[in-house]
Design a protein around this motif. Structure first.
Motif, PDB file in Angstrom:
ATOM      1  N   MET A 259       5.928   7.908  51.557  1.00  0.00           N
ATOM      2  CA  MET A 259       6.397   6.699  50.875  1.00  0.00           C
ATOM      3  C   MET A 259       7.904   6.810  50.631  1.00  0.00           C
ATOM      4  SD  MET A 259       5.018   5.054  47.310  1.00  0.00           S
ATOM      5  CE  MET A 259       5.385   3.347  46.870  1.00  0.00           C
ATOM      6  N   TYR A 260       8.674   6.046  51.408  1.00  0.00           N
ATOM      7  CA  TYR A 260      10.133   6.062  51.286  1.00  0.00           C
ATOM      8  C   TYR A 260      10.585   5.061  50.219  1.00  0.00           C
ATOM      9  CZ  TYR A 260      11.030   9.056  55.318  1.00  0.00           C
ATOM     10  OH  TYR A 260      11.107  10.138  56.167  1.00  0.00           O
ATOM     11  N   VAL A 261      11.498   5.493  49.374  1.00  0.00           N
ATOM     12  CA  VAL A 261      12.050   4.629  48.330  1.00  0.00           C
ATOM     13  C   VAL A 261      13.571   4.681  48.376  1.00  0.00           C
ATOM     14  CG1 VAL A 261      10.049   4.845  46.820  1.00  0.00           C
ATOM     15  CG2 VAL A 261      11.915   6.496  46.623  1.00  0.00           C
ATOM     16  N   ASP A 262      14.203   3.604  47.935  1.00  0.00           N
ATOM     17  CA  ASP A 262      15.662   3.527  47.890  1.00  0.00           C
ATOM     18  C   ASP A 262      16.150   3.658  46.452  1.00  0.00           C
ATOM     19  OD1 ASP A 262      14.994   2.601  50.415  1.00  0.00           O
ATOM     20  OD2 ASP A 262      16.627   1.148  50.480  1.00  0.00           O
ATOM     21  N   PRO A 263      17.123   4.518  46.180  1.00  0.00           N
ATOM     22  CA  PRO A 263      17.741   4.493  44.856  1.00  0.00           C
ATOM     23  C   PRO A 263      18.556   3.218  44.706  1.00  0.00           C
ATOM     24  CG  PRO A 263      18.957   5.971  46.304  1.00  0.00           C
ATOM     25  CD  PRO A 263      17.731   5.531  47.062  1.00  0.00           C
ATOM     26  N   VAL A 264      18.679   2.709  43.492  1.00  0.00           N
ATOM     27  CA  VAL A 264      19.443   1.468  43.322  1.00  0.00           C
ATOM     28  C   VAL A 264      20.942   1.715  43.462  1.00  0.00           C
ATOM     29  CG1 VAL A 264      17.680   0.428  41.871  1.00  0.00           C
ATOM     30  CG2 VAL A 264      19.544   1.700  40.799  1.00  0.00           C
ATOM     31  N   PHE A 265      21.359   2.969  43.474  1.00  0.00           N
ATOM     32  CA  PHE A 265      22.774   3.306  43.662  1.00  0.00           C
ATOM     33  C   PHE A 265      23.280   2.757  44.993  1.00  0.00           C
ATOM     34  CE2 PHE A 265      25.870   6.224  45.605  1.00  0.00           C
ATOM     35  CZ  PHE A 265      26.889   6.153  44.671  1.00  0.00           C
TER      36      PHE A 265
ATOM     37  N   ASP B 286      23.651   6.515  34.381  1.00  0.00           N
ATOM     38  CA  ASP B 286      22.947   7.774  34.630  1.00  0.00           C
ATOM     39  C   ASP B 286      21.520   7.554  35.139  1.00  0.00           C
ATOM     40  OD1 ASP B 286      21.890   6.775  32.319  1.00  0.00           O
ATOM     41  OD2 ASP B 286      22.063   8.621  31.154  1.00  0.00           O
ATOM     42  N   GLU B 287      21.097   6.288  35.301  1.00  0.00           N
ATOM     43  CA  GLU B 287      19.767   5.993  35.826  1.00  0.00           C
ATOM     44  C   GLU B 287      19.812   5.437  37.242  1.00  0.00           C
ATOM     45  OE1 GLU B 287      18.555   3.267  32.710  1.00  0.00           O
ATOM     46  OE2 GLU B 287      17.253   4.790  31.857  1.00  0.00           O
ATOM     47  N   LEU B 288      20.980   5.387  37.838  1.00  0.00           N
ATOM     48  CA  LEU B 288      21.122   4.828  39.187  1.00  0.00           C
ATOM     49  C   LEU B 288      20.377   5.652  40.230  1.00  0.00           C
ATOM     50  CD1 LEU B 288      24.898   3.786  39.192  1.00  0.00           C
ATOM     51  CD2 LEU B 288      22.904   2.283  39.026  1.00  0.00           C
ATOM     52  N   PHE B 289      20.208   6.950  39.961  1.00  0.00           N
ATOM     53  CA  PHE B 289      19.513   7.812  40.915  1.00  0.00           C
ATOM     54  C   PHE B 289      18.091   8.136  40.469  1.00  0.00           C
ATOM     55  CE2 PHE B 289      24.012   8.660  41.718  1.00  0.00           C
ATOM     56  CZ  PHE B 289      24.061   8.487  43.090  1.00  0.00           C
ATOM     57  N   THR B 290      17.649   7.550  39.359  1.00  0.00           N
ATOM     58  CA  THR B 290      16.268   7.743  38.909  1.00  0.00           C
ATOM     59  C   THR B 290      15.511   6.418  38.879  1.00  0.00           C
ATOM     60  OG1 THR B 290      16.929   7.547  36.575  1.00  0.00           O
ATOM     61  CG2 THR B 290      16.873   9.767  37.532  1.00  0.00           C
ATOM     62  N   THR B 291      16.149   5.368  39.358  1.00  0.00           N
ATOM     63  CA  THR B 291      15.507   4.060  39.486  1.00  0.00           C
ATOM     64  C   THR B 291      15.449   3.714  40.973  1.00  0.00           C
ATOM     65  OG1 THR B 291      16.430   3.372  37.359  1.00  0.00           O
ATOM     66  CG2 THR B 291      15.554   1.637  38.783  1.00  0.00           C
ATOM     67  N   PHE B 292      14.254   3.409  41.470  1.00  0.00           N
ATOM     68  CA  PHE B 292      14.060   3.233  42.907  1.00  0.00           C
ATOM     69  C   PHE B 292      13.406   1.889  43.220  1.00  0.00           C
ATOM     70  CE2 PHE B 292      13.868   7.747  41.897  1.00  0.00           C
ATOM     71  CZ  PHE B 292      14.745   8.302  42.810  1.00  0.00           C
TER      72      PHE B 292
ATOM     73  N   ALA C 284      22.873   7.271  48.837  1.00  0.00           N
ATOM     74  CA  ALA C 284      22.214   5.970  48.704  1.00  0.00           C
ATOM     75  C   ALA C 284      21.113   5.760  49.741  1.00  0.00           C
ATOM     76  CB  ALA C 284      23.251   4.855  48.828  1.00  0.00           C
ATOM     77  N   LYS C 285      20.913   6.740  50.628  1.00  0.00           N
ATOM     78  CA  LYS C 285      19.919   6.589  51.683  1.00  0.00           C
ATOM     79  C   LYS C 285      18.498   6.696  51.135  1.00  0.00           C
ATOM     80  CE  LYS C 285      22.627   8.162  55.663  1.00  0.00           C
ATOM     81  NZ  LYS C 285      22.719   9.156  56.759  1.00  0.00           N
ATOM     82  N   PRO C 286      17.540   6.036  51.812  1.00  0.00           N
ATOM     83  CA  PRO C 286      16.140   6.157  51.389  1.00  0.00           C
ATOM     84  C   PRO C 286      15.674   7.604  51.466  1.00  0.00           C
ATOM     85  CG  PRO C 286      16.426   4.374  52.985  1.00  0.00           C
ATOM     86  CD  PRO C 286      17.691   5.147  52.969  1.00  0.00           C
ATOM     87  N   ARG C 287      14.747   7.956  50.587  1.00  0.00           N
ATOM     88  CA  ARG C 287      14.156   9.283  50.618  1.00  0.00           C
ATOM     89  C   ARG C 287      12.672   9.173  50.241  1.00  0.00           C
ATOM     90  NH1 ARG C 287      17.586  10.254  46.181  1.00  0.00           N
ATOM     91  NH2 ARG C 287      19.172   9.535  47.664  1.00  0.00           N
TER      92      ARG C 287
ATOM     93  N   ALA D  61      17.512  -5.653  49.069  1.00  0.00           N
ATOM     94  CA  ALA D  61      18.936  -5.477  48.769  1.00  0.00           C
ATOM     95  C   ALA D  61      19.336  -6.297  47.538  1.00  0.00           C
ATOM     96  CB  ALA D  61      19.778  -5.874  49.975  1.00  0.00           C
ATOM     97  N   LEU D  62      18.782  -7.503  47.438  1.00  0.00           N
ATOM     98  CA  LEU D  62      19.061  -8.337  46.274  1.00  0.00           C
ATOM     99  C   LEU D  62      18.431  -7.740  45.015  1.00  0.00           C
ATOM    100  CD1 LEU D  62      20.278 -10.957  45.181  1.00  0.00           C
ATOM    101  CD2 LEU D  62      18.130 -12.115  45.757  1.00  0.00           C
ATOM    102  N   THR D  63      17.235  -7.178  45.167  1.00  0.00           N
ATOM    103  CA  THR D  63      16.573  -6.528  44.030  1.00  0.00           C
ATOM    104  C   THR D  63      17.415  -5.371  43.516  1.00  0.00           C
ATOM    105  OG1 THR D  63      14.388  -7.110  44.909  1.00  0.00           O
ATOM    106  CG2 THR D  63      14.482  -5.334  43.287  1.00  0.00           C
ATOM    107  N   LYS D  64      17.921  -4.537  44.430  1.00  0.00           N
ATOM    108  CA  LYS D  64      18.752  -3.397  44.012  1.00  0.00           C
ATOM    109  C   LYS D  64      20.034  -3.867  43.348  1.00  0.00           C
ATOM    110  CE  LYS D  64      18.808  -1.246  48.025  1.00  0.00           C
ATOM    111  NZ  LYS D  64      19.126  -0.172  49.001  1.00  0.00           N
ATOM    112  N   PHE D  65      20.591  -4.967  43.849  1.00  0.00           N
ATOM    113  CA  PHE D  65      21.820  -5.524  43.263  1.00  0.00           C
ATOM    114  C   PHE D  65      21.591  -5.883  41.792  1.00  0.00           C
ATOM    115  CE2 PHE D  65      24.247  -9.334  42.113  1.00  0.00           C
ATOM    116  CZ  PHE D  65      25.554  -8.899  42.336  1.00  0.00           C
ATOM    117  N   HIS D  66      20.471  -6.538  41.515  1.00  0.00           N
ATOM    118  CA  HIS D  66      20.173  -6.938  40.136  1.00  0.00           C
ATOM    119  C   HIS D  66      19.865  -5.724  39.259  1.00  0.00           C
ATOM    120  CE1 HIS D  66      20.419 -11.240  40.608  1.00  0.00           C
ATOM    121  NE2 HIS D  66      19.587 -11.232  41.623  1.00  0.00           N
ATOM    122  N   LEU D  67      19.110  -4.776  39.811  1.00  0.00           N
ATOM    123  CA  LEU D  67      18.726  -3.610  39.007  1.00  0.00           C
ATOM    124  C   LEU D  67      19.926  -2.748  38.647  1.00  0.00           C
ATOM    125  CD1 LEU D  67      15.375  -2.513  40.696  1.00  0.00           C
ATOM    126  CD2 LEU D  67      15.697  -3.718  38.536  1.00  0.00           C
ATOM    127  N   ARG D  68      20.903  -2.682  39.529  1.00  0.00           N
ATOM    128  CA  ARG D  68      22.113  -1.885  39.226  1.00  0.00           C
ATOM    129  C   ARG D  68      22.809  -2.396  37.980  1.00  0.00           C
ATOM    130  NH1 ARG D  68      22.802  -1.791  44.814  1.00  0.00           N
ATOM    131  NH2 ARG D  68      24.283  -3.530  44.811  1.00  0.00           N
TER     132      ARG D  68
END
Length: 300
Positions: A136-142, A232-238, A153-156, A219-226
């Motif tokens: 299951m690949y997820v993208d950080p919102v960063f 400090d949550e940019l790399f713990t929110t996916f 910022a790549k999926p992991r 991409a729009l979802t990540k834009f809003h979540l950022r």
């Protein structure tokens, strides 16, 4: 609540608000305003006061102001076909199915309820627990335009992210009761600080939405979540944007997009406790000792 104000430190604006205990117990001066605040509170219209509490039924919950019409139509069609018994279980709305062969009792679900359900009263033994999906690949919102930072910022895959620490994973869909500032915030306000105070723990947030169109606009979802999470949550929110698989739904309890999901995951990546819905006294009272027990559990 937030931290108390530091003596001698100048604080102003919204950041200067300090949350304390009950107003009538504030011996530092707030108690003298208690009767006035009570009077002002009585002037607030009843419907406004009612909006401060969580709805007990989905019928009373606010509706999304801009529904994804395509996703709504597809979900409705799938539910209709599922009702004939000719479709896979994953097409049925809130298809939680039977877990652990029915040998571990789970809190029941009643149609329309928003309170937490489907949670066990003990830690699920690792040999019976579901493992976080390996693929299951997820993208950080960063997000960044810096070439040296783009790799971050790549999926992991989610599985390595939860390994090595006891993890509280909060899954949300951005529906009215399943958002960062609604269902997720309620859980974190009750247990977040206490959980992070335990040894070797982490809190992760994951946006998951079944709708095809919603996942295509990640991409729009990540834009809003950022703009909604702390730096400090940019790399713990996916954000999950891949194919919607039944094994993901089953392992991570993603069968009810209207409500948040809380997963307690051990350091080997197994879901040892889970709940769907808004926190209740019973669910949080169960979770507190269980998360302490899991944080001290040996990996072997």
């Amino acid at each position: 609540g937030g931290a108390l104000a530091i003596p001698g430190e100048e604080r102003s604006g919204a950041s200067g608000i300090a949350y304390r205990g009950p107003l009538e117990e504030d011996v530092q001066g707030g108690a003298r305003h208690s009767s006035m605040v009570s009077t002002l509170w009585s002037n607030i219209p009843r419907h406004v006061r009612a909006s401060f509490s969580a709805p007990a039924s989905l019928d009373d919950a606010p509706k999304s102001s801009v529904p994804q019409l395509l996703d709504t139509a597809v979900a409705g069609a799938k539910a209709l076909v599922a009702g004939t018994g000719l479709a896979p279980a994953s097409w049925s709305p809130r298809a939680s199915a039977v877990y652990y062969g029915g040998e571990i009792p789970l809190a029941p679900y009643r149609k329309g309820q928003t309170a937490a359900y489907n949670y066990p009263r003990l830690l699920v033994p690792r040999e019976r627990a579901f493992r976080v999906p390996l693929d299951m690949y997820v993208d950080p919102v960063f997000q960044t335009t810096d070439p040296d930072q783009k790799a971050r910022a790549k999926p992991r895959t989610l599985f390595p992210v939860v390994q090595g620490k006891t993890t509280l994973l909060l899954v949300f869909s951005a529906q009215p009761l399943s958002g960062l500032f609604t269902g997720i915030r309620r859980w974190l306000d009750l247990i977040g600080e206490e959980f992070l105070a335990l040894k070797n723990t982490q809190v992760l947030k994951l946006h998951c939405e079944e709708g095809w169109f919603n996942r295509r606009t990640h991409a729009l979802t990540k834009f809003h979540l950022r703009r909604q999470v702390n730096e400090d949550e940019l790399f713990t929110t996916f954000v999950y944007r891949g194919k919607w698989k039944w094994e993901y739904v089953r392992a991570l309890h993603l069968y009810d997009k209207d409500l948040p999901v809380v997963l307690l995951i051990d350091s080997l990546g197994y879901v040892r406790w889970h709940a769907v819905g808004l926190p209740t006294d019973d669910a949080t009272a169960l979770l507190r000792p269980l998360m302490r027990k899991l944080a001290h559990e040996r990996r072997g």
